[in-house]
Design a protein around this motif. Sequence first.
Motif, PDB file in Angstrom:
ATOM      1  N   LEU A  89     -35.600  62.500   0.755  1.00 28.99           N
ATOM      2  CA  LEU A  89     -35.157  61.113   0.881  1.00 28.99           C
ATOM      3  C   LEU A  89     -33.673  61.040   1.202  1.00 28.99           C
ATOM      4  O   LEU A  89     -32.853  61.661   0.521  1.00 28.99           O
ATOM      5  N   GLU A  90     -33.344  60.297   2.257  1.00 32.97           N
ATOM      6  CA  GLU A  90     -31.964  59.901   2.521  1.00 32.97           C
ATOM      7  C   GLU A  90     -31.847  58.432   2.144  1.00 32.97           C
ATOM      8  O   GLU A  90     -32.562  57.582   2.688  1.00 32.97           O
ATOM      9  N   VAL A  91     -30.968  58.134   1.188  1.00 38.27           N
ATOM     10  CA  VAL A  91     -30.841  56.769   0.681  1.00 38.27           C
ATOM     11  C   VAL A  91     -29.904  55.969   1.576  1.00 38.27           C
ATOM     12  O   VAL A  91     -28.742  56.339   1.770  1.00 38.27           O
ATOM     13  N   GLY A  92     -30.410  54.872   2.119  1.00 43.73           N
ATOM     14  CA  GLY A  92     -29.612  54.031   3.000  1.00 43.73           C
ATOM     15  C   GLY A  92     -28.670  53.114   2.239  1.00 43.73           C
ATOM     16  O   GLY A  92     -28.639  53.089   1.008  1.00 43.73           O
ATOM     17  N   ALA A  93     -27.920  52.353   2.979  1.00 44.03           N
ATOM     18  CA  ALA A  93     -26.995  51.378   2.396  1.00 44.03           C
ATOM     19  C   ALA A  93     -26.703  50.290   3.419  1.00 44.03           C
ATOM     20  O   ALA A  93     -26.625  50.561   4.619  1.00 44.03           O
ATOM     21  N   VAL A  94     -26.560  49.053   2.927  1.00 41.75           N
ATOM     22  CA  VAL A  94     -26.228  47.878   3.726  1.00 41.75           C
ATOM     23  C   VAL A  94     -27.211  47.776   4.912  1.00 41.75           C
ATOM     24  O   VAL A  94     -28.394  47.618   4.712  1.00 41.75           O
ATOM     25  N   MET A  95     -26.744  47.944   6.159  1.00 44.59           N
ATOM     26  CA  MET A  95     -27.656  47.785   7.296  1.00 44.59           C
ATOM     27  C   MET A  95     -28.395  49.082   7.656  1.00 44.59           C
ATOM     28  O   MET A  95     -29.269  49.080   8.508  1.00 44.59           O
ATOM     29  N   ARG A  96     -28.066  50.214   7.001  1.00 42.35           N
ATOM     30  CA  ARG A  96     -28.743  51.488   7.291  1.00 42.35           C
ATOM     31  C   ARG A  96     -29.911  51.681   6.337  1.00 42.35           C
ATOM     32  O   ARG A  96     -29.715  51.766   5.128  1.00 42.35           O
ATOM     33  N   PRO A  97     -31.152  51.739   6.862  1.00 43.44           N
ATOM     34  CA  PRO A  97     -32.314  51.892   5.981  1.00 43.44           C
ATOM     35  C   PRO A  97     -32.445  53.314   5.439  1.00 43.44           C
ATOM     36  O   PRO A  97     -31.894  54.264   6.004  1.00 43.44           O
ATOM     37  N   SER A  98     -33.189  53.436   4.344  1.00 37.45           N
ATOM     38  CA  SER A  98     -33.520  54.754   3.805  1.00 37.45           C
ATOM     39  C   SER A  98     -34.567  55.428   4.685  1.00 37.45           C
ATOM     40  O   SER A  98     -35.329  54.763   5.395  1.00 37.45           O
ATOM     41  N   SER A  99     -34.607  56.764   4.640  1.00 37.00           N
ATOM     42  CA  SER A  99     -35.576  57.542   5.422  1.00 37.00           C
ATOM     43  C   SER A  99     -36.251  58.572   4.531  1.00 37.00           C
ATOM     44  O   SER A  99     -35.596  59.196   3.685  1.00 37.00           O
ATOM     45  N   ILE A 100     -37.567  58.758   4.727  1.00 33.80           N
ATOM     46  CA  ILE A 100     -38.358  59.694   3.921  1.00 33.80           C
ATOM     47  C   ILE A 100     -39.141  60.628   4.830  1.00 33.80           C
ATOM     48  O   ILE A 100     -39.683  60.221   5.853  1.00 33.80           O
ATOM     49  N   SER A 101     -39.206  61.909   4.429  1.00 30.10           N
ATOM     50  CA  SER A 101     -40.055  62.893   5.087  1.00 30.10           C
ATOM     51  C   SER A 101     -40.873  63.611   4.015  1.00 30.10           C
ATOM     52  O   SER A 101     -40.308  64.134   3.047  1.00 30.10           O
ATOM     53  N   TYR A 102     -42.223  63.616   4.187  1.00 30.17           N
ATOM     54  CA  TYR A 102     -43.107  64.208   3.189  1.00 30.17           C
ATOM     55  C   TYR A 102     -43.515  65.628   3.563  1.00 30.17           C
ATOM     56  O   TYR A 102     -43.691  65.946   4.732  1.00 30.17           O
ATOM     57  N   ASN A 103     -43.677  66.462   2.526  1.00 28.99           N
ATOM     58  CA  ASN A 103     -44.239  67.800   2.684  1.00 28.99           C
ATOM     59  C   ASN A 103     -45.308  67.948   1.602  1.00 28.99           C
ATOM     60  O   ASN A 103     -45.065  68.507   0.547  1.00 28.99           O
ATOM     61  N   ARG A 104     -46.508  67.408   1.902  1.00 32.76           N
ATOM     62  CA  ARG A 104     -47.553  67.370   0.875  1.00 32.76           C
ATOM     63  C   ARG A 104     -48.932  67.732   1.423  1.00 32.76           C
ATOM     64  O   ARG A 104     -49.920  67.691   0.681  1.00 32.76           O
ATOM     65  N   SER A 105     -49.032  68.097   2.712  1.00 32.51           N
ATOM     66  CA  SER A 105     -50.342  68.335   3.323  1.00 32.51           C
ATOM     67  C   SER A 105     -51.101  69.481   2.666  1.00 32.51           C
ATOM     68  O   SER A 105     -52.333  69.465   2.595  1.00 32.51           O
ATOM     69  N   HIS A 106     -50.387  70.505   2.186  1.00 32.84           N
ATOM     70  CA  HIS A 106     -51.041  71.663   1.571  1.00 32.84           C
ATOM     71  C   HIS A 106     -50.548  71.853   0.135  1.00 32.84           C
ATOM     72  O   HIS A 106     -50.413  72.974  -0.359  1.00 32.84           O
ATOM     73  N   SER A 107     -50.302  70.726  -0.529  1.00 31.05           N
ATOM     74  CA  SER A 107     -49.791  70.776  -1.900  1.00 31.05           C
ATOM     75  C   SER A 107     -50.906  71.103  -2.884  1.00 31.05           C
ATOM     76  O   SER A 107     -52.092  71.127  -2.544  1.00 31.05           O
ATOM     77  N   SER A 108     -50.523  71.337  -4.124  1.00 32.17           N
ATOM     78  CA  SER A 108     -51.501  71.626  -5.176  1.00 32.17           C
ATOM     79  C   SER A 108     -52.516  70.502  -5.307  1.00 32.17           C
ATOM     80  O   SER A 108     -53.719  70.738  -5.466  1.00 32.17           O
ATOM     81  N   PHE A 109     -52.058  69.248  -5.214  1.00 35.32           N
ATOM     82  CA  PHE A 109     -52.974  68.126  -5.385  1.00 35.32           C
ATOM     83  C   PHE A 109     -53.968  68.021  -4.229  1.00 35.32           C
ATOM     84  O   PHE A 109     -55.068  67.479  -4.396  1.00 35.32           O
ATOM     85  N   SER A 110     -53.607  68.548  -3.061  1.00 36.32           N
ATOM     86  CA  SER A 110     -54.474  68.413  -1.891  1.00 36.32           C
ATOM     87  C   SER A 110     -55.763  69.210  -2.015  1.00 36.32           C
ATOM     88  O   SER A 110     -56.677  69.032  -1.214  1.00 36.32           O
ATOM     89  N   GLU A 111     -55.871  70.088  -3.019  1.00 34.18           N
ATOM     90  CA  GLU A 111     -57.122  70.823  -3.202  1.00 34.18           C
ATOM     91  C   GLU A 111     -57.950  70.287  -4.368  1.00 34.18           C
ATOM     92  O   GLU A 111     -58.927  70.895  -4.784  1.00 34.18           O
ATOM     93  N   ILE A 112     -57.589  69.096  -4.872  1.00 31.81           N
ATOM     94  CA  ILE A 112     -58.354  68.512  -5.970  1.00 31.81           C
ATOM     95  C   ILE A 112     -59.790  68.237  -5.526  1.00 31.81           C
ATOM     96  O   ILE A 112     -60.038  67.806  -4.396  1.00 31.81           O
ATOM     97  N   GLU A 113     -60.739  68.521  -6.394  1.00 32.88           N
ATOM     98  CA  GLU A 113     -62.163  68.288  -6.136  1.00 32.88           C
ATOM     99  C   GLU A 113     -62.786  67.667  -7.386  1.00 32.88           C
ATOM    100  O   GLU A 113     -62.298  67.881  -8.506  1.00 32.88           O
TER     101      GLU A 113
END
Length: 334
Positions: free
Chosen positions: A91-115
């Motif tokens: 996460l890059e936290v924005g301010a005033v007129m600059r929005p915050s930006s998020i990039s996820y790394n979860r495609s092969h996470s521990s939770f992704s193999e839940i059954e």
Amino acid sequence: MNQIITFGEVLMRISPRGNKKFIQSNAVEFYFGGTEVNVGISIANFGGKVKHISCISNDFIGDTAISYLNKFDLDTSEIVRSSRPLGVYFLEVGAVMRPSSISYNRSHSSFSEIEPSMVNWETSLENGNWFHWTGITPALCKGAQETLLEGLKLARKKGMQVSADPTYRSGLWKYGEEPQKVLAELIEYSTIFIGGINEINELLGTEYSYSNDDFIDASKELMEKFPSIEKVFDKIRTAKNASWHKIRARMWNGTEFRETRDLDITHIVDRIGTGDAFAAGLIHGLQNFNDYKAMQFGSAACAIKHTYQGDVNYANEREVISILEGNTSGRFNR
């Protein structure tokens, strides 16, 4: 023992300090969170009993995440462990007129193999009286969708209240299922709907506007389509810029429309998790107050969360009630 059950991924958030971009910084800080666990921790801070169910990495990062949940007295006894790593987002936290930006790394996470076979819902729901879910979890993978559905079916069979926050994020649905169909099936086992016009339009294929009259009509149609839904609550955010927002809420409980006043947040410290704070405040409120005060409590909880860094709302019940009562000056407590 009345226990609130949450089910979803636990994530690690990594951010540069302050409002810097990654390219500006060589120092970062991390927090643990995740939509459903944010709700659970917040409810625990209000004095509720919460059990969080998830799949977490079987390494020192996973150990640290579980220790973090335990710090708030969350019951982690039903969390399973995986050889895959914990999900991460940047996460890059924005301010005033600059929005915050998020990039996820979860495609092969521990939770992704839940059954479904990994969660014993009979044991997990044994002391539960409330189950909370969001649209994030069924969007992540087929296993998460199927596991959640099994839990919801048993929760309703046991007579538990089920709150749904069917957040729709198109970028998460990558495993071939149709979001509208999946979410609709899950809503069939839910009693409290936490969402607004966007979520209702997505579920019903309608084009309601954001007016109060359309909100009432949309809520009525939602209840007609899904008879298990008893009440609809909507948080409304008005943004002047990235640092200054206004929050209010409205509801239709089948017989009555009510709306809260605006709460001005003139300097946002951290916006992440504020919707979760609203949901947590609302759930706590519905168990302790009337519908309108519950909505007011949720709105105030959402507002004060903007003042805490990290994903989680650290406010207790007394602090939220103080905001609800209009004490927003920020003066010293002595």
